[in-house]
Scaffold this motif. Structure first.
Motif, PDB file in Angstrom:
ATOM      1  N   VAL A   1      37.659  57.961  15.780  1.00  0.00           N
ATOM      2  CA  VAL A   1      38.924  57.156  15.826  1.00  0.00           C
ATOM      3  C   VAL A   1      40.025  58.074  15.765  1.00  0.00           C
ATOM      4  O   VAL A   1      40.265  58.995  14.927  1.00  0.00           O
ATOM      5  N   SER A   2      41.003  57.786  16.768  1.00  0.00           N
ATOM      6  CA  SER A   2      42.233  58.694  17.000  1.00  0.00           C
ATOM      7  C   SER A   2      43.490  57.743  16.829  1.00  0.00           C
ATOM      8  O   SER A   2      43.584  56.636  17.129  1.00  0.00           O
ATOM      9  N   VAL A   3      44.663  58.383  16.272  1.00  0.00           N
ATOM     10  CA  VAL A   3      45.934  57.748  16.174  1.00  0.00           C
ATOM     11  C   VAL A   3      46.944  58.789  17.024  1.00  0.00           C
ATOM     12  O   VAL A   3      46.917  60.028  16.184  1.00  0.00           O
ATOM     13  N   SER A   4      47.633  58.468  18.068  1.00  0.00           N
ATOM     14  CA  SER A   4      48.243  59.376  18.769  1.00  0.00           C
ATOM     15  C   SER A   4      49.831  58.891  18.901  1.00  0.00           C
ATOM     16  O   SER A   4      50.126  57.781  19.096  1.00  0.00           O
ATOM     17  N   ARG A   5      50.520  59.915  18.542  1.00  0.00           N
ATOM     18  CA  ARG A   5      52.193  59.674  18.676  1.00  0.00           C
ATOM     19  C   ARG A   5      52.645  60.431  19.632  1.00  0.00           C
ATOM     20  O   ARG A   5      52.499  61.679  19.766  1.00  0.00           O
ATOM     21  N   ASP A   6      53.566  59.862  20.450  1.00  0.00           N
ATOM     22  CA  ASP A   6      54.574  60.457  21.351  1.00  0.00           C
ATOM     23  C   ASP A   6      55.724  61.237  20.509  1.00  0.00           C
ATOM     24  O   ASP A   6      56.508  60.618  20.046  1.00  0.00           O
ATOM     25  N   ILE A   7      55.590  62.507  20.657  1.00  0.00           N
ATOM     26  CA  ILE A   7      56.553  63.396  19.829  1.00  0.00           C
ATOM     27  C   ILE A   7      57.567  64.324  20.989  1.00  0.00           C
ATOM     28  O   ILE A   7      57.869  65.407  20.456  1.00  0.00           O
ATOM     29  N   THR A   8      57.504  63.799  22.024  1.00  0.00           N
ATOM     30  CA  THR A   8      58.187  64.542  23.226  1.00  0.00           C
ATOM     31  C   THR A   8      59.685  64.732  22.599  1.00  0.00           C
ATOM     32  O   THR A   8      60.147  65.809  22.965  1.00  0.00           O
ATOM     33  N   ALA A   9      60.173  63.847  22.463  1.00  0.00           N
ATOM     34  CA  ALA A   9      61.789  63.978  21.760  1.00  0.00           C
ATOM     35  C   ALA A   9      61.749  64.729  20.627  1.00  0.00           C
ATOM     36  O   ALA A   9      62.734  65.687  20.679  1.00  0.00           O
ATOM     37  N   ARG A  10      60.992  64.742  19.755  1.00  0.00           N
ATOM     38  CA  ARG A  10      60.933  66.032  18.374  1.00  0.00           C
ATOM     39  C   ARG A  10      60.690  67.107  19.206  1.00  0.00           C
ATOM     40  O   ARG A  10      61.413  68.187  18.654  1.00  0.00           O
ATOM     41  N   VAL A  11      59.837  67.415  19.937  1.00  0.00           N
ATOM     42  CA  VAL A  11      59.336  68.588  20.565  1.00  0.00           C
ATOM     43  C   VAL A  11      60.782  69.246  21.434  1.00  0.00           C
ATOM     44  O   VAL A  11      61.150  70.474  21.003  1.00  0.00           O
ATOM     45  N   GLN A  12      61.384  68.370  22.017  1.00  0.00           N
ATOM     46  CA  GLN A  12      62.491  68.621  22.779  1.00  0.00           C
ATOM     47  C   GLN A  12      63.720  69.184  21.831  1.00  0.00           C
ATOM     48  O   GLN A  12      64.558  69.945  21.865  1.00  0.00           O
ATOM     49  N   ALA A  13      63.773  68.091  20.683  1.00  0.00           N
ATOM     50  CA  ALA A  13      64.716  68.508  19.441  1.00  0.00           C
ATOM     51  C   ALA A  13      64.583  69.687  19.003  1.00  0.00           C
ATOM     52  O   ALA A  13      65.616  70.621  18.590  1.00  0.00           O
ATOM     53  N   GLU A  14      63.308  70.141  18.712  1.00  0.00           N
ATOM     54  CA  GLU A  14      62.857  71.210  18.131  1.00  0.00           C
ATOM     55  C   GLU A  14      63.173  72.665  19.019  1.00  0.00           C
ATOM     56  O   GLU A  14      63.608  73.829  18.657  1.00  0.00           O
ATOM     57  N   GLU A  15      63.045  72.352  20.364  1.00  0.00           N
ATOM     58  CA  GLU A  15      63.464  73.253  21.352  1.00  0.00           C
ATOM     59  C   GLU A  15      64.990  73.664  21.417  1.00  0.00           C
ATOM     60  O   GLU A  15      65.429  74.850  21.347  1.00  0.00           O
ATOM     61  N   ASN A  16      65.559  72.541  21.318  1.00  0.00           N
ATOM     62  CA  ASN A  16      67.086  72.619  21.432  1.00  0.00           C
ATOM     63  C   ASN A  16      67.277  73.156  20.313  1.00  0.00           C
ATOM     64  O   ASN A  16      68.530  73.961  20.118  1.00  0.00           O
ATOM     65  N   ARG A  17      67.189  72.932  19.045  1.00  0.00           N
ATOM     66  CA  ARG A  17      67.630  73.551  17.527  1.00  0.00           C
ATOM     67  C   ARG A  17      67.118  75.282  17.641  1.00  0.00           C
ATOM     68  O   ARG A  17      67.947  75.915  17.390  1.00  0.00           O
TER      69      ARG A  17
END
Length: 751
Positions: A373-389
């Motif tokens: 059983v898996s729970v998946s979350r879209d973290i594209t915005a977070r990854v991009q924000a971390e890259e921007n930071r």
């Protein structure tokens, strides 16, 4: 008054059913306490071995007696009751027995004690306490009624053979749902509550249930009834021949609450699964989709039906595939759970960053993984924000301007390398306090004005000087204060300090050049005013020569002219006056020609304007131009350099004189010089002429350097004058006059 019929019938049924003595005793005491006159009722059985009376049932007990319990005896009371059958409680309290002490400790004195055996072969005692003022005569009748009922109870037909021994709370109801009899378990459930509260234990639609049960001749099961925090489940069993119903209940609070919680959890799970933005999915051990939540369409562009049977690995990015699959398989086999971050392909072809938490479902006996059983979350915005930071952090580190981070209390939390170099701090040195870097005034301005502006507008700028904490020359900087919010909502600030040393040097050099140019312009102006200056000086010098010659002649006639000495004294006085006048002219010219740094001071505009009028008075008189002064003595002071302001006014006056001479050659005209306090803390100085005026195009260009309408002009007078006035924080502009001519307005801030 007699006990309530239902309670009395219930006790009598329990008596003839032969239920345990405690249950019968409790039922009898409850029936008696149902009388309004009765305060308390107790039943005590005779203990032959101990020779005392002891409580039967679960009701309230009397307190222990006084003295040694090992020597306690109720034999005297037993003998008296055996002979008399009943005694008043005041009589019992007087006997030398264990129960009398118990009555005294319980403060029970008004009532009677009856000899009453609820069980054959075992004597017993019934204590009935009534309220004060109630007559005891009716108690004897109650005793006789109870004895009679006990005598005939064994011969009565059993109305409901199973009711008495039913361990579940039960009762008999008539066709109108009125209670007929209650069993011991239901009496125990009621406790000391009055019989009127029995309806609160039954379903609210009990009457309809009884009618339906009798009419349909079938049992009705699993009917819930809420009684406070308790939940009872009732079953109604019909007895059509007697037109009555047996109602049985069981305690089901925990069961019902658990079922409700489970149903609520199922609904919540379904609601979360159908509405969550996260993708909830089930997989086989090798990664194929068994099912997925509707979020699969939003996140990946696939409906759940399209994903079933499809391997999840087919959506992974090629660079993540090999490492992720093996690592996830090993972790699920060993630990049972695994969290991973990877790129997954959308149906449209672009990739998203996913964070997936998986848990293994194992077979109960073998422990083998049968499902994931898996729970998946879209973290594209977070990854991009971390890259921007990360990129922003690199920019801040590499920035050549000093950057400081401040917390909400104004403490420095970070210095970039440029800031450490500017402040002469090594990497090992601790962060300084903000008060060590700025003066007290600048620090106060930063905390009050800066924070308020940064929080309302997002940014605040100002000029200041940055002082290294270890000493050394301060650095002129242009400050930019920005307000930020951390992820947790905390406020912090970033302070960017741009080194303005080069700008300060350029500005100083520019000021020196401007002063040089202004000095040159003054020399040119004095050259143009040479005739007037010569007249200003020659006139007092000629007067000095004349008075000196006259004084010499008077000195030669001192012997024969008695007034000669007085005339000589008058001549010397006139010589002194004209010499001082010439000296003032030269002093005024020297002050006008002064060369040096600007001296900003509070000035009286009227005094400076009159001095400028005196400098150009001869030129105005030669061209038949009258200068009309409107200079009040109560004008507010302005903050400026006296020589430069005088130069500006002289330029404006000479331009006005030339314009009048051009428009009115050989004819008299006038120039108006007016100063007045304007609105908003400004002071206005206006010079109005009667010249030909300027067109719109000329008005726009008249302040441009090297633009002039005079054949001999350089075109620097108005341009330089505007620069001087703007350096004082003011403004210089021109406009056409109402009747004609030109109006030049110099606006200066009030000091």
């Amino acid at each position: 008054m007699t006990p309530p019929p239902v309670r009395l019938h219930t006790w009598l049924r329990l008596q003839r059913e032969g239920v345990p003595l405690g249950a019968r005793a409790d039922a009898l005491c409850r029936a008696l306490r149902g009388c309004a006159e009765v305060r308390q009722a107790f039943y005590l059985g005779w203990q032959e071995a101990a020779r005392i009376y002891s409580h039967e049932g679960s009701g309230q007990h009397l307190p222990p007696g006084q003295g040694d319990p090992l020597e306690a005896s109720d034999q005297r009371l037993f003998d008296c009751l055996a002979g008399a059958g009943h005694l008043g409680l005041d009589q019992v309290r007087q006997l030398d027995c264990w129960l009398s002490g118990r009555l005294r400790r319980a403060a029970i004195s008004h009532g009677q004690a009856f000899d009453l055996a609820l069980e054959e072969g075992r004597p017993g005692l019934l204590l009935v306490e009534v309220h004060e003022g109630v007559s005891l005569d009716w108690l004897g009748w109650v005793h006789e009624l109870l004895d009679t009922l006990l005598a005939v109870s064994s011969g009565l037909q059993r109305g409901s053979p199973l009711l008495g021994l039913d361990p579940q709370p039960s009762l008999l109801l008539d066709a109108e749902a009125r209670p007929l009899e209650l069993n011991a378990a239901l009496l125990a459930l009621l406790g000391d509550r009055p019989l009127g509260e029995l309806a609160g234990y039954l379903p609210v639609n009990q009457r309809s249930l009884v009618h339906a049960c009798l009419d349909q001749r079938r049992a009705i099961e699993n009917v819930e009834a809420q009684c406070g925090e308790r939940i009872l489940v009732w079953t109604f069993i019909p007895d059509p021949q007697e037109s009555r119903v047996l109602a049985r209940c069981r305690e089901a609070t925990e069961q019902v609450l658990a079922e409700r919680e489970a149903a609520r959890a199922r609904r919540l799970y379904r609601l979360i699964t159908e509405n969550t933005t996260d993708l909830i999915s089930r997989h086989t051990p090798d990664g194929r989709f068994l099912d997925a939540s509707p979020a699969s369409w939003t996140l990946l562009g696939y409906w759940p039906e399209e994903l079933r049977g499809r391997p999840a690995q087919g959506l992974f990015h090629a660079q993540d595939l090999a490492l992720l699959v093996q690592r996830a398989s090993d972790a699920l086999e060993q630990d049972g759970y695994h969290t991973m971050t990877f790129r997954i392909r959308h149906r449209d072809g672009h990739y998203l960053w996913f964070e997936t938490a998986s848990r293994a479902i194992r077979e109960t006996y073998t422990g083998a993984v049968v499902e994931v059983v898996s729970v998946s979350r879209d973290i594209t915005a977070r990854v991009q924000a971390e890259e921007n930071r990360r990129r922003l952090a690199e920019v801040v580190e590499a920035n050549t301007d000093p950057v400081l981070f401040l917390d909400a209390d104004g403490r420095i939390t970070y210095l970039n390398p440029a800031a450490r170099r500017t402040l002469l701090l090594d990497e090992e040195q601790p962060l300084p306090a903000l008060a060590e870097l700025f003066s007290a005034d600048e620090l106060l301005r930063l905390h009050e004005e800066g924070r308020r502006a940064a929080e309302s507008c997002g940014v605040w700028t100002a000029d200041a000087r940055l002082q290294p904490p270890g000493g050394g020359a301060s650095v002129p900087v242009s400050l930019v204060l920005l307000a930020h919010h951390a992820a947790g909502g905390e406020r912090y600030y970033s302070l960017v300090a741009r080194d303005m040393t080069e700008r300060e040097l350029r500005e100083a050099q520019q000021r020196r050049h401007q002063d040089e140019l202004a000095h040159t312009a003054r020399l040119v102006t004095l050259g143009e005013l040479a005739s007037g200056i010569a007249h200003e000086i020659n006139q007092p010098l000629a007067a000095v020569v004349n008075y000196a010659s006259a004084s010499q002649r008077y000195l030669q006639s001192l012997g024969r002219n008695p007034q000669a000495a007085e005339r000589v004294a008058q001549g010397l006085e006139r010589i002194t006056e004209h010499a001082n006048h010439a000296s003032e002219v030269i002093k005024r010219l020297r002050a006008f020609l002064r060369k040096g740094q600007r001296r900003m001071q509070a000035l009286d505009v009227a005094e400076v304007a009159r001095e400028a009028v005196r400098l150009c008075a001869w030129e105005a008189g030669a061209k038949q131009v009258a200068i009309v002064e409107r200079l009040p003595d109560n004008l507010p002071p302005v903050y400026a350099d006296r020589v430069l302001l005088e130069q500006v006014l002289l330029n404006l006056l000479r331009n006005a004189i030339d314009a009048n001479a051009e428009a009115h050659p050989g004819q008299p005209s006038q120039v108006e010089l007016e100063a007045r306090a304007g609105e908003g803390g400004w002071l206005d100085i206006e010079v109005r002429d009667q010249g030909p005026g300027l067109g719109d195009a000329e008005l726009e260009r008249v302040f441009t350097p090297f633009y002039t309408s005079k054949p001999e002009g350089l075109g620097l007078g108005l341009s330089m004058s505007r620069s001087i006035v703007e350096g004082f924080g003011g403004a210089l502009d021109g406009q056409r006059g109402e009747p004609g001519g030109l109006v030049m307005r110099c606006r200066l801030p009030v000091h």
